[in-house]
Write a protein that holds these residues in place. Structure first.
Motif, mmCIF file in Angstrom:
data_model
loop_
_atom_site.group_PDB
_atom_site.id
_atom_site.type_symbol
_atom_site.label_atom_id
_atom_site.label_comp_id
_atom_site.label_asym_id
_atom_site.label_seq_id
_atom_site.Cartn_x
_atom_site.Cartn_y
_atom_site.Cartn_z
ATOM 1 N N GLU A 4 -26.950 -24.069 20.210
ATOM 2 C CA GLU A 4 -25.984 -24.806 21.068
ATOM 3 C C GLU A 4 -25.705 -26.258 20.930
ATOM 4 O O GLU A 4 -24.804 -26.767 21.184
ATOM 5 N N ASP A 8 -23.247 -27.621 14.234
ATOM 6 C CA ASP A 8 -21.914 -28.023 14.474
ATOM 7 C C ASP A 8 -21.318 -28.988 13.347
ATOM 8 O O ASP A 8 -22.243 -29.268 12.485
ATOM 9 N N ARG A 28 -14.786 -27.055 14.183
ATOM 10 C CA ARG A 28 -15.080 -27.062 15.874
ATOM 11 C C ARG A 28 -14.720 -25.928 16.381
ATOM 12 O O ARG A 28 -15.186 -25.458 17.249
ATOM 13 N N LYS A 70 -17.061 -23.140 16.304
ATOM 14 C CA LYS A 70 -18.627 -23.228 16.857
ATOM 15 C C LYS A 70 -18.987 -21.993 17.434
ATOM 16 O O LYS A 70 -20.115 -21.845 17.512
#
Length: 271
Positions: free
Chosen positions: A94, A98, A132, A135
């Protein structure tokens, strides 16, 4: 954009088939860029000067006292320059996996991070927002392999993960709109940070250093304060069990000022 499950789900599952507009061209994500992994540095390669080794900590927090440096020279493919697109493929799903723009000084890329160069016909800024957008898929894939708190995205995952893109003019239009929004978000963040710093400085001046009281003790109007607010402060400091405090003020604990209650864990038993 936000990851969504495809209307058609095959044996690879929705994690590998996110939603895209119908008119976009589909292909494996891996085929849209060159992915160069960083190096596994050894302690013997570090020195007290040279170029920084760029890890996830530097990508997220910049160069710091914990940054490692090296005077050695490596292949130019792992040299990181300002404006490079980086993809962290290993770590806590989490918070670590990224895409990032590198905004720091030139350095060397550490392992677990790809330096990503989009292929011809793919706008770099559009590709950043594509990563993004994906993700949630990266996080889900990494969770499925998570061990001891870490997860990862492999080359095989990038090859299996379906991506899509429109024609170049549309890519650039999307990149421009999303980039403008990000610029506004960053400006608002900086403004909020500045206002928070001002608020902290005022609080310290008024209630820690007692500058308004000290000014009135010298017969001066407290700087930057209206007469109505200044009237709320006394013009004298007196001794207390801690230190000098404004006359008429009391010393108390947080418990004296209100009721403090902690949260509780909900019961798992049926009522």
């Amino acid at each position: 954009m936000a990851g969504e499950a495809s209307a058609v789900v095959d044996d690879k599952g929705w994690l590998y088939h996110p939603y895209f507009p119908d008119h976009w061209k589909r292909c494996p994500l891996y085929s849209l860029a060159q992915w160069v992994n960083g190096l596994a540095f050894r302690n013997i390669q570090f020195s007290d000067s040279g170029l920084p080794v760029i890890k996830i900590a530097e990508i997220k927090g910049g160069i710091s006292g914990q940054t490692k440096f090296t005077r050695q020279t490596f292949d130019d493919a792992v040299r990181v320059r300002y404006g490079d697109l980086l993809f962290s493929w290993s770590g806590q799903p989490e918070t670590s996996i990224d895409a990032f723009w590198w905004r720091g000084p030139e350095g060397w890329l550490n392992q677990h991070i790809f330096r990503v160069t989009p292929t011809e016909g793919i706008d770099p800024v559009f590709f950043y927002y594509l990563l993004r957008y994906l993700k949630p898929n990266f996080v889900g894939i990494a969770r499925n392999k998570q061990t001891t708190g870490l997860g990862h995205i492999t080359k095989r995952d990038l090859e299996n993960l379906e991506a899509a893109y429109p024609r170049l003019p549309e890519q650039r239009a999307i990149a421009h709109i999303l980039g403008s929004l990000d610029d506004k978000i960053e400006l608002n963040r900086q403004m909020a940070q500045t206002l928070e710093s001002i608020a902290r400085a005022i609080f310290k001046s008024w209630f820690v250093d007692f500058d308004p009281v000290k000014a009135k003790m010298e017969g001066k109007q407290p700087e930057g304060m209206s007469e109505e607010i200044a009237a709320l402060f006394p013009d004298r400091l007196v001794d207390s069990e801690l230190e000098m405090i404004p006359e008429g003020w009391d010393i108390a604990t947080m418990q004296d000022l209100g009721t403090i209650k902690g949260g509780a864990t909900p019961s798992t038993k049926n009522p």
